[in-house]
Design a protein around this motif. Structure first.
Motif, PDB file in Angstrom:
ATOM      1  N   ALA A 286       0.831  -1.212   0.000  1.00  0.00           N
ATOM      2  CA  ALA A 286       0.000   0.000   0.000  1.00  0.00           C
ATOM      3  C   ALA A 286       0.862   1.258   0.000  1.00  0.00           C
ATOM      4  O   ALA A 286       0.531   2.241  -0.672  1.00  0.00           O
ATOM      5  CB  ALA A 286      -0.937  -0.004   1.204  1.00  0.00           C
ATOM      6  N   LEU A 287       1.963   1.232   0.735  1.00  0.00           N
ATOM      7  CA  LEU A 287       2.852   2.397   0.771  1.00  0.00           C
ATOM      8  C   LEU A 287       3.454   2.667  -0.603  1.00  0.00           C
ATOM      9  O   LEU A 287       3.459   3.818  -1.074  1.00  0.00           O
ATOM     10  CB  LEU A 287       3.966   2.199   1.804  1.00  0.00           C
ATOM     11  CG  LEU A 287       5.032   3.288   1.829  1.00  0.00           C
ATOM     12  CD1 LEU A 287       4.441   4.647   2.158  1.00  0.00           C
ATOM     13  CD2 LEU A 287       6.138   2.919   2.814  1.00  0.00           C
ATOM     14  N   LEU A 288       3.972   1.640  -1.269  1.00  0.00           N
ATOM     15  CA  LEU A 288       4.563   1.858  -2.592  1.00  0.00           C
ATOM     16  C   LEU A 288       3.509   2.286  -3.606  1.00  0.00           C
ATOM     17  O   LEU A 288       3.789   3.112  -4.478  1.00  0.00           O
ATOM     18  CB  LEU A 288       5.297   0.603  -3.062  1.00  0.00           C
ATOM     19  CG  LEU A 288       6.592   0.289  -2.315  1.00  0.00           C
ATOM     20  CD1 LEU A 288       7.208  -1.006  -2.838  1.00  0.00           C
ATOM     21  CD2 LEU A 288       7.596   1.423  -2.399  1.00  0.00           C
ATOM     22  N   ALA A 289       2.303   1.754  -3.492  1.00  0.00           N
ATOM     23  CA  ALA A 289       1.226   2.188  -4.386  1.00  0.00           C
ATOM     24  C   ALA A 289       0.892   3.663  -4.162  1.00  0.00           C
ATOM     25  O   ALA A 289       0.704   4.423  -5.117  1.00  0.00           O
ATOM     26  CB  ALA A 289      -0.014   1.317  -4.192  1.00  0.00           C
ATOM     27  N   ALA A 290       0.852   4.085  -2.900  1.00  0.00           N
ATOM     28  CA  ALA A 290       0.590   5.498  -2.589  1.00  0.00           C
ATOM     29  C   ALA A 290       1.718   6.378  -3.117  1.00  0.00           C
ATOM     30  O   ALA A 290       1.469   7.467  -3.650  1.00  0.00           O
ATOM     31  CB  ALA A 290       0.418   5.682  -1.081  1.00  0.00           C
ATOM     32  N   ALA A 291       2.939   5.908  -2.988  1.00  0.00           N
ATOM     33  CA  ALA A 291       4.084   6.672  -3.502  1.00  0.00           C
ATOM     34  C   ALA A 291       4.007   6.796  -5.018  1.00  0.00           C
ATOM     35  O   ALA A 291       4.247   7.880  -5.568  1.00  0.00           O
ATOM     36  CB  ALA A 291       5.393   6.007  -3.078  1.00  0.00           C
ATOM     37  N   ALA A 292       3.666   5.703  -5.691  1.00  0.00           N
ATOM     38  CA  ALA A 292       3.550   5.746  -7.153  1.00  0.00           C
ATOM     39  C   ALA A 292       2.467   6.733  -7.574  1.00  0.00           C
ATOM     40  O   ALA A 292       2.672   7.529  -8.507  1.00  0.00           O
ATOM     41  CB  ALA A 292       3.251   4.345  -7.695  1.00  0.00           C
ATOM     42  N   ARG A 293       1.329   6.708  -6.891  1.00  0.00           N
ATOM     43  CA  ARG A 293       0.251   7.664  -7.219  1.00  0.00           C
ATOM     44  C   ARG A 293       0.703   9.104  -6.994  1.00  0.00           C
ATOM     45  O   ARG A 293       0.444   9.985  -7.812  1.00  0.00           O
ATOM     46  CB  ARG A 293      -0.999   7.368  -6.390  1.00  0.00           C
ATOM     47  CG  ARG A 293      -1.775   6.154  -6.837  1.00  0.00           C
ATOM     48  CD  ARG A 293      -3.136   6.044  -6.158  1.00  0.00           C
ATOM     49  NE  ARG A 293      -3.057   6.052  -4.696  1.00  0.00           N
ATOM     50  CZ  ARG A 293      -2.886   4.975  -3.940  1.00  0.00           C
ATOM     51  NH1 ARG A 293      -2.757   3.796  -4.494  1.00  0.00           N
ATOM     52  NH2 ARG A 293      -2.834   5.085  -2.627  1.00  0.00           N
TER      53      ARG A 293
END
Length: 172
Positions: free
Chosen positions: A19-26
């Motif tokens: 979830a953290l990496l997905a938030a960073a990508a967004r």
């Protein structure tokens, strides 16, 4: 001191690193950063398979099923080699198309053993493209061996990731 071209978010098993990496990508995409690479996601909607996973191609948005059905009672690795090959092609293609940042979900057991997306991590850096990944605390020594001790080790927070990227951009 220059900001490193390699950054690894160091996480514990209790951290929701996907979830953290997905938030960073967004957040990075919202800033206009041209991203490539792949992120792993659990597929919570698969009732018959609580361990189902997929890879998301950050450049195209394509979902690549990552889990293979090995039948009841199997204890073998469920990662589909074809899915890893497709993930590899996604990373290599993104590098060739000139993305600004490659994100690869993690340096985990597959990469420690010399498989997974380990080669693609190396190719990303060799191509001069910054790399963001995650590494579990248990694999930190192997990560340091792989990188020769180079790179930034980040705490598992969105702010740390965005600060690392901002520092990289300030040098450009």
């Amino acid at each position: 001191m220059p900001a490193h071209a390699i950054a690894a978010v160091v996480y514990k098993p209790t951290d929701n690193i996907e979830a953290l990496l997905a938030a960073a990508a967004r957040a990075l995409a919202a800033r206009g950063v041209k991203l490539g690479g792949v992120l792993q996601h659990d597929i919570a909607t698969v009732i018959d398979d609580p361990c189902a996973m997929e890879l998301e191609n950050l450049e195209t948005g394509e979902s690549i099923p990552l889990s293979q059905d090995l039948g009841r009672g199997s204890v073998s690795c469920r990662v589909d080699p074809d899915a890893l090959a497709r993930g590899s092609m996604a990373v290599r293609g993104a590098i060739a198309r000139g993305v600004e940042l490659v994100i690869i979900n993690k340096f985990g057991a597959q990469e420690v053993s010399g498989a997974g997306l380990r080669d693609e991590m190396g190719e990303t850096v060799m191509a001069g493209v910054p790399l963001l990944t995650a590494v579990g605390e248990r694999f930190l020594d192997e990560w340091k061996d792989f990188t020769g001790g180079e790179g930034a080790l980040l705490p598992p927070t969105l702010g740390a990731i965005l600060d690392w990227w901002s520092a990289r951009q300030a040098q450009a």
